[in-house]
Write a protein that holds these residues in place. Structure first.
Motif, PDB file in Angstrom:
ATOM      1  N   PRO A  78      34.389  43.758  -0.589  1.00 11.77           N
ATOM      2  CA  PRO A  78      34.748  42.338  -0.649  1.00 11.77           C
ATOM      3  C   PRO A  78      34.549  41.567   0.662  1.00 11.77           C
ATOM      4  O   PRO A  78      34.346  40.370   0.644  1.00 11.77           O
ATOM      5  CB  PRO A  78      36.235  42.356  -1.019  1.00 11.77           C
ATOM      6  CG  PRO A  78      36.503  43.700  -1.546  1.00 11.77           C
ATOM      7  CD  PRO A  78      35.515  44.615  -0.925  1.00 11.77           C
ATOM      8  N   VAL A  79      34.563  42.253   1.791  1.00 10.79           N
ATOM      9  CA  VAL A  79      34.442  41.554   3.069  1.00 10.79           C
ATOM     10  C   VAL A  79      32.988  41.281   3.425  1.00 10.79           C
ATOM     11  O   VAL A  79      32.612  40.150   3.723  1.00 10.79           O
ATOM     12  CB  VAL A  79      35.127  42.369   4.197  1.00 10.79           C
ATOM     13  CG1 VAL A  79      34.913  41.718   5.544  1.00 10.79           C
ATOM     14  CG2 VAL A  79      36.605  42.538   3.900  1.00 10.79           C
ATOM     15  N   TYR A  80      32.154  42.313   3.386  1.00  5.06           N
ATOM     16  CA  TYR A  80      30.774  42.170   3.845  1.00  5.06           C
ATOM     17  C   TYR A  80      29.755  42.000   2.717  1.00  5.06           C
ATOM     18  O   TYR A  80      28.665  41.486   2.951  1.00  5.06           O
ATOM     19  CB  TYR A  80      30.366  43.367   4.716  1.00  5.06           C
ATOM     20  CG  TYR A  80      31.152  43.439   5.989  1.00  5.06           C
ATOM     21  CD1 TYR A  80      30.953  42.510   7.003  1.00  5.06           C
ATOM     22  CD2 TYR A  80      32.105  44.418   6.189  1.00  5.06           C
ATOM     23  CE1 TYR A  80      31.676  42.573   8.182  1.00  5.06           C
ATOM     24  CE2 TYR A  80      32.827  44.489   7.360  1.00  5.06           C
ATOM     25  CZ  TYR A  80      32.609  43.563   8.350  1.00  5.06           C
ATOM     26  OH  TYR A  80      33.322  43.622   9.513  1.00  5.06           O
ATOM     27  N   GLY A  81      30.040  42.455   1.541  1.00  5.21           N
ATOM     28  CA  GLY A  81      29.100  42.320   0.426  1.00  5.21           C
ATOM     29  C   GLY A  81      27.799  43.043   0.696  1.00  5.21           C
ATOM     30  O   GLY A  81      27.778  44.152   1.227  1.00  5.21           O
ATOM     31  N   CYS A  82      26.679  42.390   0.358  1.00 10.25           N
ATOM     32  CA  CYS A  82      25.382  43.039   0.550  1.00 10.25           C
ATOM     33  C   CYS A  82      24.989  43.100   2.021  1.00 10.25           C
ATOM     34  O   CYS A  82      24.160  43.923   2.401  1.00 10.25           O
ATOM     35  CB  CYS A  82      24.299  42.367  -0.283  1.00 10.25           C
ATOM     36  SG  CYS A  82      23.867  40.721   0.253  1.00 10.25           S
ATOM     37  N   VAL A  83      25.583  42.272   2.864  1.00  9.65           N
ATOM     38  CA  VAL A  83      25.305  42.338   4.296  1.00  9.65           C
ATOM     39  C   VAL A  83      25.767  43.684   4.859  1.00  9.65           C
ATOM     40  O   VAL A  83      25.111  44.261   5.723  1.00  9.65           O
ATOM     41  CB  VAL A  83      25.971  41.158   5.044  1.00  9.65           C
ATOM     42  CG1 VAL A  83      25.823  41.292   6.545  1.00  9.65           C
ATOM     43  CG2 VAL A  83      25.389  39.848   4.570  1.00  9.65           C
ATOM     44  N   GLY A  84      26.884  44.194   4.355  1.00  9.24           N
ATOM     45  CA  GLY A  84      27.349  45.515   4.771  1.00  9.24           C
ATOM     46  C   GLY A  84      26.358  46.602   4.392  1.00  9.24           C
ATOM     47  O   GLY A  84      26.079  47.505   5.181  1.00  9.24           O
ATOM     48  N   ALA A  85      25.805  46.503   3.178  1.00  6.69           N
ATOM     49  CA  ALA A  85      24.809  47.488   2.736  1.00  6.69           C
ATOM     50  C   ALA A  85      23.540  47.385   3.568  1.00  6.69           C
ATOM     51  O   ALA A  85      22.956  48.402   3.963  1.00  6.69           O
ATOM     52  CB  ALA A  85      24.491  47.286   1.253  1.00  6.69           C
ATOM     53  N   ILE A  86      23.117  46.167   3.876  1.00  8.28           N
ATOM     54  CA  ILE A  86      21.914  45.962   4.689  1.00  8.28           C
ATOM     55  C   ILE A  86      22.134  46.507   6.097  1.00  8.28           C
ATOM     56  O   ILE A  86      21.262  47.187   6.647  1.00  8.28           O
ATOM     57  CB  ILE A  86      21.528  44.475   4.720  1.00  8.28           C
ATOM     58  CG1 ILE A  86      21.031  44.041   3.344  1.00  8.28           C
ATOM     59  CG2 ILE A  86      20.475  44.192   5.780  1.00  8.28           C
ATOM     60  CD1 ILE A  86      20.876  42.544   3.176  1.00  8.28           C
ATOM     61  N   SER A  87      23.290  46.241   6.679  1.00  4.59           N
ATOM     62  CA  SER A  87      23.590  46.760   8.023  1.00  4.59           C
ATOM     63  C   SER A  87      23.606  48.277   8.041  1.00  4.59           C
ATOM     64  O   SER A  87      23.089  48.903   8.970  1.00  4.59           O
ATOM     65  CB  SER A  87      24.943  46.232   8.501  1.00  4.59           C
ATOM     66  OG  SER A  87      24.898  44.846   8.656  1.00  4.59           O
ATOM     67  N   PHE A  88      24.195  48.871   7.018  1.00  2.00           N
ATOM     68  CA  PHE A  88      24.226  50.333   6.925  1.00  2.00           C
ATOM     69  C   PHE A  88      22.802  50.891   6.863  1.00  2.00           C
ATOM     70  O   PHE A  88      22.470  51.854   7.563  1.00  2.00           O
ATOM     71  CB  PHE A  88      25.014  50.766   5.685  1.00  2.00           C
ATOM     72  CG  PHE A  88      24.957  52.238   5.418  1.00  2.00           C
ATOM     73  CD1 PHE A  88      25.705  53.127   6.163  1.00  2.00           C
ATOM     74  CD2 PHE A  88      24.121  52.749   4.428  1.00  2.00           C
ATOM     75  CE1 PHE A  88      25.634  54.497   5.925  1.00  2.00           C
ATOM     76  CE2 PHE A  88      24.050  54.101   4.186  1.00  2.00           C
ATOM     77  CZ  PHE A  88      24.805  54.983   4.939  1.00  2.00           C
ATOM     78  N   LEU A  89      21.955  50.281   6.047  1.00  2.00           N
ATOM     79  CA  LEU A  89      20.577  50.759   5.913  1.00  2.00           C
ATOM     80  C   LEU A  89      19.783  50.543   7.205  1.00  2.00           C
ATOM     81  O   LEU A  89      18.972  51.397   7.583  1.00  2.00           O
ATOM     82  CB  LEU A  89      19.888  50.075   4.733  1.00  2.00           C
ATOM     83  CG  LEU A  89      20.430  50.463   3.359  1.00  2.00           C
ATOM     84  CD1 LEU A  89      19.806  49.595   2.275  1.00  2.00           C
ATOM     85  CD2 LEU A  89      20.185  51.933   3.073  1.00  2.00           C
ATOM     86  N   GLN A  90      20.012  49.426   7.900  1.00  2.00           N
ATOM     87  CA  GLN A  90      19.326  49.195   9.170  1.00  2.00           C
ATOM     88  C   GLN A  90      19.742  50.234  10.211  1.00  2.00           C
ATOM     89  O   GLN A  90      18.900  50.730  10.965  1.00  2.00           O
ATOM     90  CB  GLN A  90      19.611  47.787   9.688  1.00  2.00           C
ATOM     91  CG  GLN A  90      18.847  46.710   8.959  1.00  2.00           C
ATOM     92  CD  GLN A  90      19.186  45.315   9.444  1.00  2.00           C
ATOM     93  OE1 GLN A  90      20.264  45.077   9.980  1.00  2.00           O
ATOM     94  NE2 GLN A  90      18.267  44.387   9.248  1.00  2.00           N
ATOM     95  N   ASN A  91      21.021  50.568  10.252  1.00  2.00           N
ATOM     96  CA  ASN A  91      21.484  51.615  11.181  1.00  2.00           C
ATOM     97  C   ASN A  91      20.864  52.956  10.836  1.00  2.00           C
ATOM     98  O   ASN A  91      20.486  53.726  11.722  1.00  2.00           O
ATOM     99  CB  ASN A  91      23.004  51.713  11.157  1.00  2.00           C
ATOM    100  CG  ASN A  91      23.667  50.558  11.864  1.00  2.00           C
ATOM    101  OD1 ASN A  91      23.066  49.918  12.723  1.00  2.00           O
ATOM    102  ND2 ASN A  91      24.904  50.266  11.504  1.00  2.00           N
ATOM    103  N   GLN A  92      20.761  53.246   9.549  1.00  2.00           N
ATOM    104  CA  GLN A  92      20.169  54.503   9.122  1.00  2.00           C
ATOM    105  C   GLN A  92      18.693  54.556   9.510  1.00  2.00           C
ATOM    106  O   GLN A  92      18.212  55.586   9.995  1.00  2.00           O
ATOM    107  CB  GLN A  92      20.334  54.677   7.614  1.00  2.00           C
ATOM    108  CG  GLN A  92      20.028  56.056   7.112  1.00  2.00           C
ATOM    109  CD  GLN A  92      20.357  56.203   5.634  1.00  2.00           C
ATOM    110  OE1 GLN A  92      20.581  55.236   4.916  1.00  2.00           O
ATOM    111  NE2 GLN A  92      20.375  57.440   5.167  1.00  2.00           N
ATOM    112  N   VAL A  93      17.964  53.459   9.337  1.00  3.38           N
ATOM    113  CA  VAL A  93      16.555  53.401   9.739  1.00  3.38           C
ATOM    114  C   VAL A  93      16.436  53.610  11.245  1.00  3.38           C
ATOM    115  O   VAL A  93      15.562  54.347  11.723  1.00  3.38           O
ATOM    116  CB  VAL A  93      15.915  52.068   9.303  1.00  3.38           C
ATOM    117  CG1 VAL A  93      14.586  51.827   9.999  1.00  3.38           C
ATOM    118  CG2 VAL A  93      15.726  52.029   7.800  1.00  3.38           C
TER     119      VAL A  93
END
Length: 173
Positions: A78-93
């Protein structure tokens, strides 16, 4: 109106009559009510209607797809939405790029340890420089060239003996 006489998912959920020109009908079919329910919960029917009306018809399907994705992400986070998922994927990359760079450096080190050092190249360059000597002392330089050749061959053979492969822990375990 949706397919046949069945109202679209949005009109079913909102308990209203589905008109022929219902803006939701093409994008929220009656067989997928969860799709509209989640978008309605996050954005509200009025806001969705306004967004769709402002867009050209050819862009509405993509917009609905994006709204559904964002709504699902907002329900999960609820706080970050898809931005949280995008940030997680960018960190993983970023982490994977770093691991790739380390692996490539290790491969390069191993290749450098296994390649023999060419000894003839420096002596031929040295001989070319000595031939250009203005003093014409090429006979005395023969001894120097032999010593240089021995030194270079000793350095290349001793470096391969002295260097043991370093045992490293793998980053992927």
């Amino acid at each position: 109106m949706g397919t046949g006489s069945s109202p679209c998912a949005s009109c079913k959920l909102l308990r209203r009559r589905c008109a022929k020109d219902c803006i939701f009908a093409p994008y929220f079919p009656p067989d997928d009510p969860h799709k509209f329910a989640i978008v309605h919960k996050v954005f509200g029917a009025s806001n969705i209607s306004k967004m769709l009306q402002e867009l050209p018809i050819q862009q509405r399907a993509d917009a609905v797809s994006s709204l559904v994705y964002e709504a699902n992400a907002r329900v999960r986070d609820p706080v970050y939405g898809c931005v949280g998922a995008i940030s997680f994927l960018q960190n993983q990359v970023s982490q994977l790029q770093m691991q790739l760079a380390v692996a490539q450096a290790e491969i390069l080190c191993i290749q450098m340890q296994q390649e023999p050092v060419p000894c003839s190249l420096p002596t031929t360059l040295m001989e070319q420089e000595l031939d250009k000597s203005p003093y014409g002392i090429s006979n005395n330089n023969n001894n120097f060239n032999n010593n240089l050749q021995q030194y270079l061959s000793f350095a290349s053979s001793s470096s391969s003996i002295m260097q043991d492969p370093v045992k490293r822990e793998s980053l992927w375990t």
